[in-house]
Design a protein around this motif. Structure first.
Motif, PDB file in Angstrom:
ATOM      1  N   UNK A  50       3.856   6.341   2.988  1.00 57.37           N
ATOM      2  CA  UNK A  50       3.673   7.723   3.452  1.00 57.37           C
ATOM      3  C   UNK A  50       3.552   7.751   4.973  1.00 57.37           C
ATOM      4  N   UNK A  51       2.833   6.769   5.516  1.00 55.99           N
ATOM      5  CA  UNK A  51       2.641   6.710   6.966  1.00 55.99           C
ATOM      6  C   UNK A  51       3.976   6.473   7.672  1.00 55.99           C
ATOM      7  N   UNK A  52       4.783   5.587   7.090  1.00 62.87           N
ATOM      8  CA  UNK A  52       6.087   5.268   7.685  1.00 62.87           C
ATOM      9  C   UNK A  52       6.992   6.505   7.658  1.00 62.87           C
ATOM     10  N   UNK A  53       6.954   7.223   6.544  1.00 63.79           N
ATOM     11  CA  UNK A  53       7.753   8.454   6.466  1.00 63.79           C
ATOM     12  C   UNK A  53       7.231   9.486   7.451  1.00 63.79           C
ATOM     13  N   UNK A  54       5.928   9.530   7.572  1.00 61.71           N
ATOM     14  CA  UNK A  54       5.326  10.488   8.510  1.00 61.71           C
ATOM     15  C   UNK A  54       5.749  10.201   9.955  1.00 61.71           C
ATOM     16  N   UNK A  55       6.060   8.941  10.225  1.00 59.75           N
ATOM     17  CA  UNK A  55       6.502   8.580  11.582  1.00 59.75           C
ATOM     18  C   UNK A  55       7.999   8.838  11.777  1.00 59.75           C
ATOM     19  N   UNK A  56       8.640   9.385  10.747  1.00 59.42           N
ATOM     20  CA  UNK A  56      10.028   9.813  10.913  1.00 59.42           C
ATOM     21  C   UNK A  56      11.062   8.891  10.304  1.00 59.42           C
ATOM     22  N   UNK A  57      10.635   8.001   9.403  1.00 65.50           N
ATOM     23  CA  UNK A  57      11.608   7.083   8.797  1.00 65.50           C
ATOM     24  C   UNK A  57      12.459   7.813   7.757  1.00 65.50           C
ATOM     25  N   UNK A  58      13.730   7.453   7.703  1.00 64.47           N
ATOM     26  CA  UNK A  58      14.588   7.943   6.623  1.00 64.47           C
ATOM     27  C   UNK A  58      14.246   7.138   5.365  1.00 64.47           C
ATOM     28  N   UNK A  86      11.442  -1.132   5.733  1.00 63.11           N
ATOM     29  CA  UNK A  86      10.099  -1.434   6.253  1.00 63.11           C
ATOM     30  C   UNK A  86       9.197  -1.988   5.151  1.00 63.11           C
ATOM     31  N   UNK A 126       7.447  -5.636   4.857  1.00 60.61           N
ATOM     32  CA  UNK A 126       6.009  -5.822   4.629  1.00 60.61           C
ATOM     33  C   UNK A 126       5.765  -6.707   3.406  1.00 60.61           C
ATOM     34  N   UNK A 158       0.031   4.109   0.748  1.00 63.83           N
ATOM     35  CA  UNK A 158      -0.263   4.861   1.967  1.00 63.83           C
ATOM     36  C   UNK A 158       0.621   4.449   3.131  1.00 63.83           C
ATOM     37  N   UNK A 159       1.032   3.191   3.124  1.00 66.54           N
ATOM     38  CA  UNK A 159       1.902   2.717   4.212  1.00 66.54           C
ATOM     39  C   UNK A 159       3.260   3.418   4.155  1.00 66.54           C
ATOM     40  N   UNK A 182       0.831  -1.206   0.000  1.00 68.46           N
ATOM     41  CA  UNK A 182       0.000   0.000   0.000  1.00 68.46           C
ATOM     42  C   UNK A 182       0.869   1.261   0.000  1.00 68.46           C
ATOM     43  N   UNK A 235      15.207   3.562   6.008  1.00 61.69           N
ATOM     44  CA  UNK A 235      14.287   2.881   6.930  1.00 61.69           C
ATOM     45  C   UNK A 235      12.944   2.590   6.248  1.00 61.69           C
TER      46      UNK A 235
END
Lengths: 229, 246
Positions: free
Chosen positions: A129-137, A144, A148, A126-127, A124, A140
């Motif tokens: 984007x969500x992972x980046x939004x949580x601060x992933x480089x 991730x 998945x 969206x995943x 997905x 990372x």
């Protein structure tokens, strides 16, 4: 057949053939995986000029006849070829396991990269984007997404292994099927068949199938819960 | 909320253009530190695009966002530290294919933090899901998944929390839990929040200020009470009455 299998298994030449098959295909698979997974991820997740062309080339490579790749490597490594003339210790000689590894790496690479690309593209968007939004480089995020897409990435490695352990044309061309040096299971099967030793050829085929089965079962175990659920 | 507080964000001449379509065109907007700013507007008005820009997930086409000491623009990115101080809870909770616990601690792992147990437990308690810590994320209901997504965001102690329709399609119980968590987080930690919603009742319940966005432009922004009781713009009045506005 069972007796033949028993006698074949007790044969030290056979052990050498099996070991060489596993060594050549195993090393080639490691090379193809180390290069293929990052490139497949970049093609699946990245957006850059020329991506479509690279994807088209990758898909072409997935369907490329191994014997043509064998011919290509043969011409590269022959004395008059662009690499064979270099006399570099980094370039393997024709009719050596090194040449077989090179050919099989080229065969397995598009399979590993192509299936990895498809696997990460299936995650997905969206995943990410969500992972980046949580601060992933970027790194990372890629790791991730690969985790998945673990099931698909392992399928990519399995496809790469299946493509080379059972391959005969390229290893025959660049390895030469030399007894005690470059003879692997598939080329031994061809030889036995040509000599009319069908039972021995079948016994070797059974060993090849068994090896493929065991390796695939081990790889499936890596898929863990995702596979058993 | 005290209007004298310094702004967390200053948005100036910000546009976002996809191909030839301008989806966002904000002349000026401030988000004050510690406030809950609700961005309301109909679907497709540019609310979610604005949040993606505030989370530095994509660059603007022109203009800039000042966040603390850093400036984000078409050619200027912000530091990893700034990026990590902002996070979004999206309308559709997309959880990792792992346990609830692994999902909640994900942001802490990204930051290389150890001793995560207490923080994960606290975050799950805030959203009322401490009992589900060991459960797999796939087995959760929509409401539970959204609460895990909220716990996953608040566990990293963001300086700014962006909420994109966080309670859309949820049942009243889950809406209540999430709104209560948002309120508590804002009052206890002073977390700056931008809440995108088309639910004007939710905006009224939670926000300190409200801004109406239409067709990518901020039509009006005001203190919540003033926005709902004395809207200055006719389109704001119509939106509050539940009429179609363009």
């Amino acid at each position: 057949m069972l007796d033949l299998l028993k006698s074949a298994l007790g044969n030290s030449d056979l052990a050498e053939i099996v070991w060489l098959s596993l060594r050549v295909s195993g090393i080639a698979l490691v090379f193809a995986t180390v290069v293929g997974i990052p490139i497949g991820s970049a093609l699946g997740l990245g957006r850059f000029v020329g991506r479509r062309l690279l994807v088209a080339l990758m898909y072409t490579g997935m369907g490329f006849p191994p014997v043509v790749i064998g011919l290509f490597v043969y011409l590269l490594l022959s004395r008059s070829g662009p690499l064979g003339g270099l006399n570099s210790p980094l370039v393997p000689n024709l009719f050596t396991p090194g040449a077989m590894v090179l050919a099989q790496s080229i065969i397995a690479f598009p399979l590993v990269a192509g299936f990895t690309m498809a696997a990460v593209m299936g995650v997905d968007a969206g995943l990410r984007q969500q992972v980046r939004s949580l601060g992933a480089t970027d790194w990372q995020t890629t790791v991730t997404v690969l985790l998945e897409a673990k099931v698909g990435v392992i399928v990519a490695v399995i496809a790469g292994f299946g493509g080379i352990i059972s391959e005969v044309g390229a290893v025959m061309l660049v390895g030469g099927n030399i007894e005690g040096r470059t003879r692997v299971l598939t080329t031994a099967i061809v030889l036995e068949t040509r000599q009319g030793n069908f039972e021995m050829a079948l016994a070797l085929g059974a060993i090849l199938l068994a090896i493929t089965f065991v390796v695939n079962v081990l790889m499936l175990r890596l898929q863990g819960k995702a596979f058993t659920e | 909320m005290n209007s004298a507080k310094p702004p967390a964000y200053i948005i100036e001449n910000l546009t976002k253009v996809y191909k030839t379509r301008t989806v966002l065109d904000v002349n000026y907007l401030e988000v004050r530190a510690g406030e809950i700013l609700a961005i309301v507007g109909p679907s497709g008005s540019g609310k979610s695009t604005l949040l993606r820009l505030l989370n530095f997930l994509e660059p603007p086409s022109s203009g800039q966002i000042t966040y603390g000491q850093e400036v984000f623009g078409p050619e200027r990115s912000v530091s990893l530290a700034a990026r990590r101080s902002v996070t979004t809870v999206s309308q559709r909770p997309i959880l990792l294919d792992r346990s609830v616990r692994a999902n909640v601690e994900f942001g802490l792992r990204l930051r290389g933090q150890r001793d995560r147990d207490g923080q994960v437990r606290d975050a799950l308690q805030r959203v009322g899901l401490a009992a589900l810590e060991g459960q797999h994320a796939r087995t959760l209901s929509g409401g539970e998944a959204q609460r895990v997504a909220l716990a996953r965001a608040l566990v990293v102690h963001p300086g700014a929390l962006l909420l994109d329709e966080p309670t859309a399609n949820l049942d009243p119980y889950n809406v209540g839990v999430i709104e209560e968590s948002i309120r508590a987080l804002n009052s206890e930690r002073g977390t700056t929040m931008v809440l995108v919603t088309h639910n004007i009742f939710q905006a009224r319940r939670l926000a300190d200020r409200v801004a109406l966005i239409l067709d990518g432009k901020i039509v009006e922004q005001a203190e919540t009470e003033a926005f709902f009781e004395k809207p200055a713009d006719s389109r704001s009045k119509a939106f509050i009455r539940g009429e179609m506005v363009y």
